[in-house]
Design a protein around this motif. Structure first.
Motif, mmCIF file in Angstrom:
data_model
loop_
_atom_site.group_PDB
_atom_site.id
_atom_site.type_symbol
_atom_site.label_atom_id
_atom_site.label_comp_id
_atom_site.label_asym_id
_atom_site.label_seq_id
_atom_site.Cartn_x
_atom_site.Cartn_y
_atom_site.Cartn_z
ATOM 1 N N MET A 415 -10.162 -96.386 -34.693
ATOM 2 C CA MET A 415 -9.847 -94.972 -34.883
ATOM 3 C C MET A 415 -9.413 -94.728 -36.318
ATOM 4 O O MET A 415 -8.874 -95.624 -36.980
ATOM 5 N N HIS A 416 -9.693 -93.537 -36.804
ATOM 6 C CA HIS A 416 -9.265 -93.143 -38.145
ATOM 7 C C HIS A 416 -8.744 -91.710 -38.079
ATOM 8 O O HIS A 416 -9.024 -90.983 -37.112
ATOM 9 N N PRO A 417 -8.002 -91.266 -39.086
ATOM 10 C CA PRO A 417 -7.372 -89.939 -39.009
ATOM 11 C C PRO A 417 -8.232 -88.793 -39.512
ATOM 12 O O PRO A 417 -7.819 -87.639 -39.448
ATOM 13 N N PHE A 418 -9.427 -89.076 -40.025
ATOM 14 C CA PHE A 418 -10.189 -88.057 -40.740
ATOM 15 C C PHE A 418 -11.103 -87.250 -39.824
ATOM 16 O O PHE A 418 -11.666 -87.766 -38.855
ATOM 17 N N THR A 419 -11.249 -85.969 -40.161
ATOM 18 C CA THR A 419 -12.168 -85.069 -39.466
ATOM 19 C C THR A 419 -12.902 -84.230 -40.511
ATOM 20 O O THR A 419 -12.602 -84.311 -41.712
ATOM 21 N N ARG A 420 -13.852 -83.415 -40.057
ATOM 22 C CA ARG A 420 -14.522 -82.512 -41.003
ATOM 23 C C ARG A 420 -13.510 -81.568 -41.651
ATOM 24 O O ARG A 420 -13.639 -81.216 -42.826
ATOM 25 N N GLU A 421 -12.507 -81.177 -40.860
ATOM 26 C CA GLU A 421 -11.481 -80.282 -41.386
ATOM 27 C C GLU A 421 -10.683 -80.914 -42.520
ATOM 28 O O GLU A 421 -10.175 -80.205 -43.393
ATOM 29 N N THR A 422 -10.566 -82.245 -42.497
ATOM 30 C CA THR A 422 -9.900 -82.940 -43.602
ATOM 31 C C THR A 422 -10.655 -82.707 -44.903
ATOM 32 O O THR A 422 -10.054 -82.437 -45.953
ATOM 33 N N LEU A 423 -11.988 -82.791 -44.823
ATOM 34 C CA LEU A 423 -12.828 -82.562 -46.004
ATOM 35 C C LEU A 423 -12.740 -81.112 -46.465
ATOM 36 O O LEU A 423 -12.602 -80.841 -47.670
ATOM 37 N N TYR A 424 -12.786 -80.176 -45.523
ATOM 38 C CA TYR A 424 -12.693 -78.756 -45.876
ATOM 39 C C TYR A 424 -11.350 -78.455 -46.553
ATOM 40 O O TYR A 424 -11.286 -77.681 -47.523
ATOM 41 N N THR A 425 -10.290 -79.050 -46.039
ATOM 42 C CA THR A 425 -8.962 -78.845 -46.624
ATOM 43 C C THR A 425 -8.906 -79.383 -48.049
ATOM 44 O O THR A 425 -8.294 -78.771 -48.939
ATOM 45 N N THR A 426 -9.542 -80.531 -48.285
ATOM 46 C CA THR A 426 -9.583 -81.110 -49.629
ATOM 47 C C THR A 426 -10.278 -80.168 -50.607
ATOM 48 O O THR A 426 -9.795 -79.942 -51.731
ATOM 49 N N PHE A 427 -11.426 -79.600 -50.195
ATOM 50 C CA PHE A 427 -12.130 -78.643 -51.052
ATOM 51 C C PHE A 427 -11.254 -77.428 -51.353
ATOM 52 O O PHE A 427 -11.214 -76.933 -52.489
ATOM 53 N N LEU A 428 -10.540 -76.952 -50.337
ATOM 54 C CA LEU A 428 -9.661 -75.798 -50.506
ATOM 55 C C LEU A 428 -8.551 -76.098 -51.511
ATOM 56 O O LEU A 428 -8.225 -75.272 -52.372
ATOM 57 N N LEU A 429 -7.948 -77.290 -51.409
ATOM 58 C CA LEU A 429 -6.869 -77.673 -52.320
ATOM 59 C C LEU A 429 -7.353 -77.766 -53.761
ATOM 60 O O LEU A 429 -6.683 -77.289 -54.692
#
Length: 489
Positions: A415-429
């Motif tokens: 298991m890992h903690p990452f999701t597509r939303e993690t990537l979207y949040t990174t772009f937003l930041l």
């Protein structure tokens, strides 16, 4: 996530209250009323005590949470008694040894800064108080009651220090009185926490060896090192600054670290309840729920801490205009440590998974290696770059340790903690960071910070809400800001 969300929200409020008091202490009272070298001395003493604490506690706080749910009835009383007495088996002989070699120890700690010499004994007193506070706090968390403990952990000692600082500012007490008073505050905190923990469930002291004692001792001994590793990566920089450069640099570094530490608050609040909950999932082998908790905790913490990162980074230049000019030396410290804290938040409940599983030995090996790396990097960078060198060393060690732990959980639990939303949040930041960092208001710095923070927060939370990046945050905005029912309920 129900009990996690409920208690985490309460913990978040009390933790930020504590940080607010701490900010008043760190950015106003210490800076304006304490000489830089004495402020640095306080930071050095507390960092040294924090480094010593895991060895005094003998890992009992983590061991208590991991094994508590296994026992019941009389066996639980035996186990708790064993946990309370275990640190004394190490503390008593260690105290005798330190007493014999006390002069040599004092000379070592005061080798660069003679101002440390009269106050070395406070390190032991504060470390003892910290250790037994953590054990009592762990006992209350094992009862799934973390809110009062979080108040004591985040608010009490900062409020006590604030009162001492006000007394000092009013010339009611001397610098020496203040330093002794700090020791008294930590001892009081320990006593109150132990009283509360025993009020929740009164222990019956039973002098016996619990079954599974071999596993308990093995876990405790290894967790001493594993816990020490986590503390050392965070605290070794200030200790080494006090050893390698003039102690006033510890004051400048402390301010930078404190500003960046705001990013860690959500994780600290959530971890108080996630640790015992994760231990229960592992003991009951409920891996699907554990995986869900891992991803949700990571995403929620990443989104919240990402906003805090934006607010700090985009306002840092205005903030340093308010402080004493000497403290602006910590600008790059804030930026580097803030990024390291953000990465640490992505871990979610990773630490709880590792420390409560059979794979904590791997964390131990990784951690020891990274502490050696951190010490080596500090020795290289601090003499050349001062506090910026310490920040670089801490950033490399912290980020390396975080990613190593993600790899271990992925290899062992798939298991890992990452999701597509993690990537979207990174772009937003990245997008908002680039948009607002170089844009400054030419008005009063306090007004500039308030106005820019309002614009950034509205922009960020609007995107998070509209695109439903996190069900937990979407529900929270509906419940507490928009006051309407969420369809995620």
């Amino acid at each position: 996530m129900g009990i996690v969300s409920s208690q985490s929200f309460k913990n978040l409020i009390t933790t930020y209250l504590g940080f607010g008091i701490g900010a008043l202490n760190t950015l106003v009272l210490y800076v304006h009323f304490f000489k830089d070298e004495y402020y640095g001395l306080v930071g050095f003493l507390l960092s040294s005590a924090t480094l010593a604490m895991p060895f005094i506690a003998v890992g009992a706080q983590n061991t208590l949470i991991k094994f508590y749910s296994i026992y019941s009835g009389r066996n639980q009383d035996v186990f708790l008694s064993f946990m309370l007495l275990l640190p004394l088996l190490v503390l008593i002989p260690s105290s005798i040894l330190i007493g014999i070699f006390y002069d040599e120890l004092v000379t070592f700690l005061a080798s660069k800064n003679e101002i440390v010499r009269p106050y070395v004994f406070l390190i032991g007193i504060i470390a003892f108080a910290m250790a037994y506070f953590e054990i009592a706090y762990a006992y209350s968390k094992a009862q799934l009651r973390s809110v009062f403990g979080n108040i004591m952990n985040e608010v009490f000692h900062r409020l006590g220090v604030m009162i001492l600082l006000l007394f000092f500012a009013l010339k009611i007490i001397t610098t020496q009185d203040f330093l002794y008073g700090v020791g008294v505050v930590y001892m009081l905190r320990m006593g109150i926490m132990m009283g509360y923990a025993f009020y929740l469930k009164k222990p019956r002291l039973r002098l016996a060896i619990p079954y599974e004692w071999v596993a308990i001792l093995k876990y405790s001994v290894l967790i001493i090192i594993a816990g020490s590793v986590a503390v050392m990566i965070l605290e070794i920089d200030m200790f080494m600054l006090g050893k390698l450069v003039p102690i006033e640099n510890v004051a400048y570094y402390s301010v930078g670290i404190y500003i960046a530490a705001v990013i860690a608050v959500p994780a600290r609040a959530m971890h108080q309840i996630m640790y015992p909950l994760t231990a229960n999932y592992l003991n009951e082998r409920r891996f699907l729920e554990l995986k869900d908790l891992y991803k949700k905790s990571s995403l929620t913490l990443y989104i919240i801490s990402g906003l805090l990162l934006l607010l700090i980074v985009c306002n840092i230049k205005s903030l340093y205009l308010i402080l004493d000019p000497a403290y602006s030396k910590g600008l790059y410290v804030v930026l580097l440590i803030s990024l390291a804290k953000l990465v640490d938040n992505i871990l979610g409940n990773n630490n709880a998974i590792l420390y409560n599983s059979d794979y904590y030995r791997l964390v131990l090996v990784l951690g020891v290696f990274l502490v050696v790396v951190a010490v080596a990097l500090n020795l290289i960078f601090i003499p050349k770059l001062g506090i910026n060198g310490a920040a670089i060393a801490t950033f490399i060690a912290s980020v390396g340790y975080a990613f190593a732990k993600i790899v271990v959980v992925f290899k062992k639990f798939k298991m890992h903690p990452f999701t597509r939303e993690t990537l979207y949040t990174t772009f937003l930041l990245v997008l908002l960071g680039l948009a607002f960092y170089f844009w400054d208001f030419t008005i009063n710095p306090l007004l500039a910070i308030a106005l820019k923070s309002l614009i950034i927060s509205f922009s960020y939370l609007s995107v998070v809400y509209v695109f439903k990046l996190s069900p937990e945050i979407y529900k929270w905005i509906n419940d507490y800001i928009l006051k309407r029912k969420s369809r995620f309920e």
